[in-house]
Design a protein around this motif. Structure first.
Motif, PDB file in Angstrom:
ATOM      1  N   TRP A 232       0.821  -1.210   0.000  1.00  0.00           N
ATOM      2  CA  TRP A 232       0.000   0.000   0.000  1.00  0.00           C
ATOM      3  C   TRP A 232       0.854   1.258   0.000  1.00  0.00           C
ATOM      4  N   THR A 233       1.936   1.248   0.741  1.00  0.00           N
ATOM      5  CA  THR A 233       2.823   2.405   0.773  1.00  0.00           C
ATOM      6  C   THR A 233       3.314   2.743  -0.635  1.00  0.00           C
ATOM      7  N   GLU A 236       0.280   3.964  -2.846  1.00  0.00           N
ATOM      8  CA  GLU A 236      -0.105   5.321  -2.477  1.00  0.00           C
ATOM      9  C   GLU A 236       0.891   6.336  -3.045  1.00  0.00           C
ATOM     10  N   ALA A 240      -0.053   9.007  -6.018  1.00  0.00           N
ATOM     11  CA  ALA A 240       0.089  10.432  -5.722  1.00  0.00           C
ATOM     12  C   ALA A 240       0.910  11.134  -6.804  1.00  0.00           C
ATOM     13  N   TYR A 415      -6.490   7.873  -9.857  1.00  0.00           N
ATOM     14  CA  TYR A 415      -5.374   7.926  -8.910  1.00  0.00           C
ATOM     15  C   TYR A 415      -5.731   8.597  -7.589  1.00  0.00           C
ATOM     16  N   ASP A 416      -7.002   8.839  -7.363  1.00  0.00           N
ATOM     17  CA  ASP A 416      -7.462   9.487  -6.141  1.00  0.00           C
ATOM     18  C   ASP A 416      -8.765   8.822  -5.709  1.00  0.00           C
ATOM     19  N   GLN A 417      -8.878   8.485  -4.444  1.00  0.00           N
ATOM     20  CA  GLN A 417     -10.024   7.703  -3.986  1.00  0.00           C
ATOM     21  C   GLN A 417     -11.344   8.448  -4.155  1.00  0.00           C
ATOM     22  N   TYR A 506      -6.863  -4.399   1.702  1.00  0.00           N
ATOM     23  CA  TYR A 506      -6.468  -3.012   1.929  1.00  0.00           C
ATOM     24  C   TYR A 506      -7.643  -2.205   2.473  1.00  0.00           C
ATOM     25  N   PRO A 509      -6.801   1.338   4.584  1.00  0.00           N
ATOM     26  CA  PRO A 509      -6.443   2.550   3.831  1.00  0.00           C
ATOM     27  C   PRO A 509      -7.462   2.931   2.757  1.00  0.00           C
TER      28      PRO A 509
END
Length: 520
Positions: A232-233, A236, A240, A415-417, A506, A509
């Motif tokens: 996930w790191t 993310e 971003a 690329y953004d939730q 996941y 997050p």
């Protein structure tokens, strides 16, 4: 010759100064004295694009191709083939590369780029032949190995693709695209590749496109190994980078979705009987990475059906009919220009473009997910066409998009939730509207049902499309036809439901996504 040089310098200066009208006249003066000046045709075509003159831009690209061939100006070859592909002139781009003298140093120096263009045009075997020749003449190169991996992957040589990607990484350890392609194709299911990915990241500028590719590669390797926290790191961080590099106008997309919902549909929903047409398109649409390729492979297994892959041909047909660069309903800014479009003419142009596939079958599958936003116009232009819309459950659909790195600026919402949630709700609203208004033309297909009950679903879909159902069609692992979609490695295996609920690994997050999907 001296006068032509004078006009060229004048045109170049005007172009750089932004005086496009005067620059266009100056380039035309260059071409009046030298009709085979490929660079002038390219420059003029770019100005026609800025002026939103689609037909003239296409004509300039075709004239540039003729100029390269006539003068054998091979140094301009890849610039011209790129322009042809940008204008969806795939056949002409392929012809021009085939006509080139591959032994010429100017061609060999561009071999990796030309191989990529052949791949993008769906000419995988020709691409491989060019790469093989270039390897013999100029030696191993990381870009040649990378393009070889892509072509081998498309034709189903999975082992060969892995070896080619590994060779590209050996030749250039910081080659981000090769790392990402290998991780997407065949992750190690262990942590053995992590250290070299970390080393590649250390040698790559932060926040660069290459850094995003390496972060997504790290995610895929960690995810396959079950190491979800570092996965996930990495995801993310990669998302971003992409989110910050792309320009997106969510208000425009929302307005356009509402405009699409309000579009007048054909007076009758009765689709014309497919027997009245020698060539019947079947559009597979929806959000990407939601099972569209699985359905494509099922349909492609039927006798009388052939998949043409992900085509931009409908957009190109609209662009030609309107003399306007049409990029699809979601991003359209000038709606007034579409009010006078002859949609019957659009249908004729589209059928002409896909006619080469009719030699193999009567039903042609066009699997471009973004055609979802063209559904109402497809119904006007092609009354006999069928539209199949894949729908995954909300969290599965959004997570499948979030964890995919798309080429260029495609699917910028992904690329953004919160952007993902907004886009998903818009898709579901439109899909429900179109299925209600056009039930004989537009059909929603649930991904979970498709992979858990493939035979039942495939038979129902075949009836909807007017195809005689073949029980063997669900054995997609037996389909050896080329495919270049993001899931081309996965669809070489039997249908399975492993991706259902993949987001739950996941869940923590992804809580902002859950909250946004549950919102008004």
């Amino acid at each position: 010759m001296q006068q032509a040089s004078h006009y060229w310098q004048q045109a170049d200066a005007l172009d750089k100064a932004g005086d496009h009208a005067a620059a266009r006249d100056a380039y035309a003066a260059v071409l009046a004295g030298d009709a085979d000046h490929a660079a002038a045709w390219l420059r003029l075509g770019r100005l026609e694009r800025i002026a939103d003159h689609y037909r003239q831009a296409v004509d300039c690209a075709l004239r540039a191709a003729d100029a390269v061939r006539n003068r054998q100006a091979w140094r301009n070859l890849s610039f011209v083939t790129l322009r042809l592909l940008e204008l969806d002139q795939r056949q002409r781009a392929t012809e021009l590369i085939r006509q080139a003298d591959w032994q010429q140093p100017a061609v060999l120096q561009q071999a990796a780029v030309l191989a990529q263009h052949l791949y993008l045009a769906g000419e995988y075997q020709v691409s491989l032949a060019l790469i093989e020749l270039a390897n013999r003449h100029v030696g191993a190169h990381h870009l040649l190995s990378y393009e070889r991996g892509n072509a081998l992957r498309a034709v189903g040589d999975m082992d060969g693709a892995s070896l080619a990607y590994e060779q590209a990484i050996d030749l250039r350890p910081v080659h981000a695209l090769a790392h990402w392609a290998l991780a997407s194709h065949r992750p190690a299911h262990s942590l053995q590749r992590i250290e070299r990915l970390r080393q590649a990241l250390a040698g790559t500028p932060e926040s660069s496109e290459d850094s995003a590719y390496l972060q997504y590669a790290l995610f895929k390797e960690y995810d396959a190994a079950g190491a979800h926290e570092p996965a996930w790191t990495a995801l993310e961080a990669g998302a971003a980078i992409k989110h910050n590099r792309l320009i997106r106008d969510p208000d425009l997309e929302a307005r356009n979705c509402e405009r699409l919902r309000q579009l007048a549909l054909p007076a009758t929903d009765e689709a014309r009987h497919t027997n009245d047409h020698a060539l019947t398109p079947i559009f597979i649409v929806g959000m990407p990475r939601t099972g569209t390729t699985v359905l494509e492979r099922i349909l492609d297994n039927h006798p009388g059906v052939v998949s043409a892959g992900e085509l931009n041909d409908f957009n190109s047909a609209v662009s030609m009919a309107a003399d306007h660069f049409f990029i699809g309903g979601l991003l359209q800014r000038d709606w007034q220009v579409l009010e006078t479009v002859d949609w019957q003419r659009v249908g004729e142009l589209y059928l002409q473009r896909i006619a080469p596939w009719s030699k193999a079958a009567r039903f042609v599958v066009d699997k471009h997910p973004a055609n979802f936003f063209n559904a109402a116009w497809i119904a006007r232009a092609l009354p006999h066409a069928k539209i199949l819309c894949l729908l995954k459950e909300p969290m599965d659909a959004c997570f499948s998009n979030l964890k995919e790195l798309f080429a260029g600026d495609a699917y910028s919402y992904s690329y953004d939730q919160r952007s993902l949630a907004q886009h998903y709700r818009q898709v579901r609203t439109l899909a429900g509207h179109w299925q209600q208004r056009m039930p004989s033309r537009f059909k929603c297909v649930g991904y979970n049902e498709l992979v858990r009950e493939p035979a039942t679903m495939a038979a129902d879909i075949a009836r909807f499309c007017g195809i005689e159902y073949d029980p063997g069609s669900v054995r997609i692992e037996r389909n050896h036809s080329p495919t270049a979609t993001a899931s081309n490695s996965q669809v070489r295996t039997a249908i399975h439901d492993a991706s259902i609920d993949a987001w739950k690994s996941y869940a923590q997050p992804l809580r902002p996504l859950q909250t946004a999907l549950a919102g008004d």
